[in-house]
Design a protein around this motif. Structure first.
Motif, PDB file in Angstrom:
ATOM      1  N   GLY A   1     -19.420  -3.782  -5.882  1.00 35.93           N
ATOM      2  CA  GLY A   1     -19.709  -3.501  -7.285  1.00 35.93           C
ATOM      3  C   GLY A   1     -19.795  -4.797  -8.064  1.00 35.93           C
ATOM      4  O   GLY A   1     -20.470  -5.742  -7.649  1.00 35.93           O
ATOM      5  N   PRO A   2     -19.060  -4.921  -9.169  1.00 40.46           N
ATOM      6  CA  PRO A   2     -19.120  -6.141  -9.982  1.00 40.46           C
ATOM      7  C   PRO A   2     -18.131  -7.221  -9.538  1.00 40.46           C
ATOM      8  O   PRO A   2     -17.844  -8.148 -10.291  1.00 40.46           O
ATOM      9  N   THR A   3     -17.614  -7.097  -8.299  1.00 39.87           N
ATOM     10  CA  THR A   3     -16.623  -8.057  -7.793  1.00 39.87           C
ATOM     11  C   THR A   3     -17.146  -8.718  -6.521  1.00 39.87           C
ATOM     12  O   THR A   3     -17.744  -8.062  -5.665  1.00 39.87           O
ATOM     13  N   TRP A   4     -16.893 -10.034  -6.402  1.00 39.65           N
ATOM     14  CA  TRP A   4     -17.266 -10.792  -5.201  1.00 39.65           C
ATOM     15  C   TRP A   4     -15.971 -11.177  -4.490  1.00 39.65           C
ATOM     16  O   TRP A   4     -15.092 -11.796  -5.085  1.00 39.65           O
ATOM     17  N   ARG A   5     -15.858 -10.786  -3.226  1.00 43.91           N
ATOM     18  CA  ARG A   5     -14.637 -11.042  -2.459  1.00 43.91           C
ATOM     19  C   ARG A   5     -14.929 -11.978  -1.291  1.00 43.91           C
ATOM     20  O   ARG A   5     -16.006 -11.922  -0.686  1.00 43.91           O
TER      21      ARG A   5
ATOM     22  N   GLY B   1     -13.524 -12.562  -7.519  1.00 43.37           N
ATOM     23  CA  GLY B   1     -13.859 -12.835  -8.910  1.00 43.37           C
ATOM     24  C   GLY B   1     -15.014 -11.974  -9.359  1.00 43.37           C
ATOM     25  O   GLY B   1     -15.561 -11.173  -8.594  1.00 43.37           O
ATOM     26  N   ASP B   2     -15.415 -12.156 -10.610  1.00 43.03           N
ATOM     27  CA  ASP B   2     -16.469 -11.336 -11.200  1.00 43.03           C
ATOM     28  C   ASP B   2     -17.832 -11.677 -10.602  1.00 43.03           C
ATOM     29  O   ASP B   2     -18.130 -12.837 -10.306  1.00 43.03           O
ATOM     30  N   PHE B   3     -18.661 -10.636 -10.463  1.00 39.45           N
ATOM     31  CA  PHE B   3     -20.028 -10.808  -9.974  1.00 39.45           C
ATOM     32  C   PHE B   3     -20.951  -9.864 -10.759  1.00 39.45           C
ATOM     33  O   PHE B   3     -21.450  -8.873 -10.236  1.00 39.45           O
ATOM     34  N   PRO B   4     -21.180 -10.174 -12.040  1.00 36.98           N
ATOM     35  CA  PRO B   4     -22.048  -9.320 -12.857  1.00 36.98           C
ATOM     36  C   PRO B   4     -23.500  -9.383 -12.381  1.00 36.98           C
ATOM     37  O   PRO B   4     -23.884 -10.270 -11.615  1.00 36.98           O
ATOM     38  N   GLU B   5     -24.306  -8.456 -12.841  1.00 35.83           N
ATOM     39  CA  GLU B   5     -25.687  -8.319 -12.384  1.00 35.83           C
ATOM     40  C   GLU B   5     -26.493  -9.597 -12.582  1.00 35.83           C
ATOM     41  O   GLU B   5     -27.351  -9.930 -11.766  1.00 35.83           O
ATOM     42  N   TYR B   6     -26.237 -10.336 -13.656  1.00 38.52           N
ATOM     43  CA  TYR B   6     -27.023 -11.532 -13.959  1.00 38.52           C
ATOM     44  C   TYR B   6     -26.501 -12.784 -13.245  1.00 38.52           C
ATOM     45  O   TYR B   6     -27.047 -13.872 -13.420  1.00 38.52           O
ATOM     46  N   CYS B   7     -25.447 -12.654 -12.446  1.00 34.69           N
ATOM     47  CA  CYS B   7     -24.883 -13.793 -11.713  1.00 34.69           C
ATOM     48  C   CYS B   7     -25.644 -14.011 -10.411  1.00 34.69           C
ATOM     49  O   CYS B   7     -26.131 -13.059  -9.787  1.00 34.69           O
ATOM     50  N   GLU B   8     -25.745 -15.259  -9.975  1.00 30.09           N
ATOM     51  CA  GLU B   8     -26.427 -15.605  -8.734  1.00 30.09           C
ATOM     52  C   GLU B   8     -25.454 -16.236  -7.747  1.00 30.09           C
ATOM     53  O   GLU B   8     -24.307 -16.535  -8.089  1.00 30.09           O
ATOM     54  N   VAL B   9     -25.937 -16.457  -6.524  1.00 32.58           N
ATOM     55  CA  VAL B   9     -25.164 -17.112  -5.472  1.00 32.58           C
ATOM     56  C   VAL B   9     -25.964 -18.309  -4.980  1.00 32.58           C
ATOM     57  O   VAL B   9     -27.187 -18.220  -4.818  1.00 32.58           O
TER      58      VAL B   9
ATOM     59  N   GLY C   1     -42.632 -24.879 -18.317  1.00 30.49           N
ATOM     60  CA  GLY C   1     -41.824 -25.190 -19.486  1.00 30.49           C
ATOM     61  C   GLY C   1     -40.711 -24.190 -19.723  1.00 30.49           C
ATOM     62  O   GLY C   1     -39.796 -24.461 -20.510  1.00 30.49           O
ATOM     63  N   GLY C   2     -40.771 -23.042 -19.052  1.00 31.11           N
ATOM     64  CA  GLY C   2     -39.736 -22.030 -19.218  1.00 31.11           C
ATOM     65  C   GLY C   2     -38.507 -22.345 -18.384  1.00 31.11           C
ATOM     66  O   GLY C   2     -38.586 -23.020 -17.355  1.00 31.11           O
ATOM     67  N   GLU C   3     -37.361 -21.846 -18.823  1.00 28.12           N
ATOM     68  CA  GLU C   3     -36.123 -22.106 -18.112  1.00 28.12           C
ATOM     69  C   GLU C   3     -35.199 -20.907 -18.217  1.00 28.12           C
ATOM     70  O   GLU C   3     -35.316 -20.074 -19.126  1.00 28.12           O
ATOM     71  N   HIS C   4     -34.284 -20.819 -17.244  1.00 26.32           N
ATOM     72  CA  HIS C   4     -33.259 -19.785 -17.232  1.00 26.32           C
ATOM     73  C   HIS C   4     -31.921 -20.436 -16.912  1.00 26.32           C
ATOM     74  O   HIS C   4     -31.818 -21.242 -15.986  1.00 26.32           O
ATOM     75  N   GLU C   5     -30.907 -20.085 -17.686  1.00 21.44           N
ATOM     76  CA  GLU C   5     -29.538 -20.523 -17.413  1.00 21.44           C
ATOM     77  C   GLU C   5     -28.701 -19.296 -17.086  1.00 21.44           C
ATOM     78  O   GLU C   5     -28.838 -18.251 -17.738  1.00 21.44           O
ATOM     79  N   PHE C   6     -27.817 -19.421 -16.081  1.00 25.43           N
ATOM     80  CA  PHE C   6     -27.077 -18.254 -15.613  1.00 25.43           C
ATOM     81  C   PHE C   6     -25.825 -18.699 -14.873  1.00 25.43           C
ATOM     82  O   PHE C   6     -25.736 -19.844 -14.400  1.00 25.43           O
ATOM     83  N   PRO C   7     -24.833 -17.813 -14.755  1.00 21.59           N
ATOM     84  CA  PRO C   7     -23.665 -18.139 -13.931  1.00 21.59           C
ATOM     85  C   PRO C   7     -24.029 -18.072 -12.453  1.00 21.59           C
ATOM     86  O   PRO C   7     -24.891 -17.279 -12.044  1.00 21.59           O
ATOM     87  N   VAL C   8     -23.388 -18.907 -11.659  1.00 18.13           N
ATOM     88  CA  VAL C   8     -23.681 -18.949 -10.226  1.00 18.13           C
ATOM     89  C   VAL C   8     -22.388 -19.137  -9.442  1.00 18.13           C
ATOM     90  O   VAL C   8     -21.485 -19.865  -9.887  1.00 18.13           O
ATOM     91  N   LEU C   9     -22.290 -18.458  -8.326  1.00 17.68           N
ATOM     92  CA  LEU C   9     -21.175 -18.646  -7.397  1.00 17.68           C
ATOM     93  C   LEU C   9     -21.640 -19.635  -6.337  1.00 17.68           C
ATOM     94  O   LEU C   9     -22.460 -19.307  -5.483  1.00 17.68           O
ATOM     95  N   ARG C  10     -21.119 -20.864  -6.381  1.00 21.89           N
ATOM     96  CA  ARG C  10     -21.539 -21.905  -5.440  1.00 21.89           C
ATOM     97  C   ARG C  10     -20.627 -21.878  -4.221  1.00 21.89           C
ATOM     98  O   ARG C  10     -19.401 -21.931  -4.341  1.00 21.89           O
ATOM     99  N   VAL C  11     -21.242 -21.799  -3.051  1.00 21.43           N
ATOM    100  CA  VAL C  11     -20.506 -21.715  -1.792  1.00 21.43           C
ATOM    101  C   VAL C  11     -20.789 -22.978  -0.982  1.00 21.43           C
ATOM    102  O   VAL C  11     -21.955 -23.310  -0.723  1.00 21.43           O
ATOM    103  N   GLY C  12     -19.719 -23.699  -0.589  1.00 24.23           N
ATOM    104  CA  GLY C  12     -19.945 -24.916   0.172  1.00 24.23           C
ATOM    105  C   GLY C  12     -18.656 -25.537   0.672  1.00 24.23           C
ATOM    106  O   GLY C  12     -17.568 -24.986   0.482  1.00 24.23           O
TER     107      GLY C  12
END
Length: 226
Positions: free
Chosen positions: A90-94, A108-116, A136-147
């Protein structure tokens, strides 16, 4: 889900990997259709002068809309091996990380607009596919960085901007493509990187920084399903 051995092929390819201008590894990957969505699998091998000579094996599950629902990473460095299993609920990333007989967990939270974001440029393709980018267009969004070092999640914010539309000289000829810049707003654009992606959002070539003088990854083989 359908078996990776029998699932219809969507695309497969190979990236050459560079560090400081020298080729030092490769990544082979496949994207296949499954009963529910897509499955992406791959192996990324690097050697010196790469700062992390290692083998990363991964498996990603996605919805039809290219939203990641799971990521499994097996990271081998010499005789050491780490396994990280990420899953959306659902809205959680485990996350469950297994290394040296010990287990660490994270959620933690993983809302629909979040990326990985993970080491393979396939995740750039997944992100681009979920958004419309005009020059010229841009998008800013939350991201779960894995590394590295734990293949755990580091929550950040990312911004991707489309810089230009043109053509790119790929190994199979000139193809229509767009050039993008990606960076963390908190760190500034100067610490970001640029890349070219084709009309299907596959990254054709990326660079260590904002200039094209030092390649990072280059798509040298591509097979599309049909």
């Amino acid at each position: 889900m359908a078996s990776p051995l029998t699932a219809p092929l969507v695309a497969a390819g190979r990236y050459a990997i560079f560090h400081a201008g020298r080729e030092c590894g490769e990544e082979r990957w496949r994207i296949e259709a499954a009963a529910e969505g897509l499955i992406a699998t791959g192996e990324q091998r690097t050697e010196s002068p790469h700062p992390f000579p290692s083998l990363q094996e991964y498996r990603v599950t996605l919805t039809d809309a290219m939203r990641p629902t799971g990521l499994e990473v097996l990271w081998t460095v010499g005789e050491r091996r780490l396994r990280a299993v990420h899953a959306a609920s659902g809205p959680t990333w485990r996350v469950r990380i297994e290394y040296g007989g010990q287990v660490k967990e994270q959620e933690g939270d993983f809302p629909e607009y979040c990326e990985v974001e993970y080491a393979t440029h396939l995740f750039n393709a997944f992100i681009l596919a979920r958004r419309d980018f005009q020059v010229g267009g841009e998008h800013e969004f939350p991201v779960l960085r894995v590394g590295p070092p734990w293949m755990a999640v580091s929550p950040e914010r990312m911004l991707i901007r489309c810089l230009e539309h043109g053509t790119f000289a790929s190994p199979w000829g000139e193809v229509p493509a767009k050039r993008y810049v990606a960076f963390q707003p908190a760190l500034g654009e100067a610490l970001g990187y640029t890349f070219w992606a084709d009309e299907n959002d596959l990254v054709l070539e990326s660079y260590e920084g904002l200039e094209a003088s030092r390649p990072w990854m280059r798509l040298v083989e591509l097979k599309r399903g049909g």
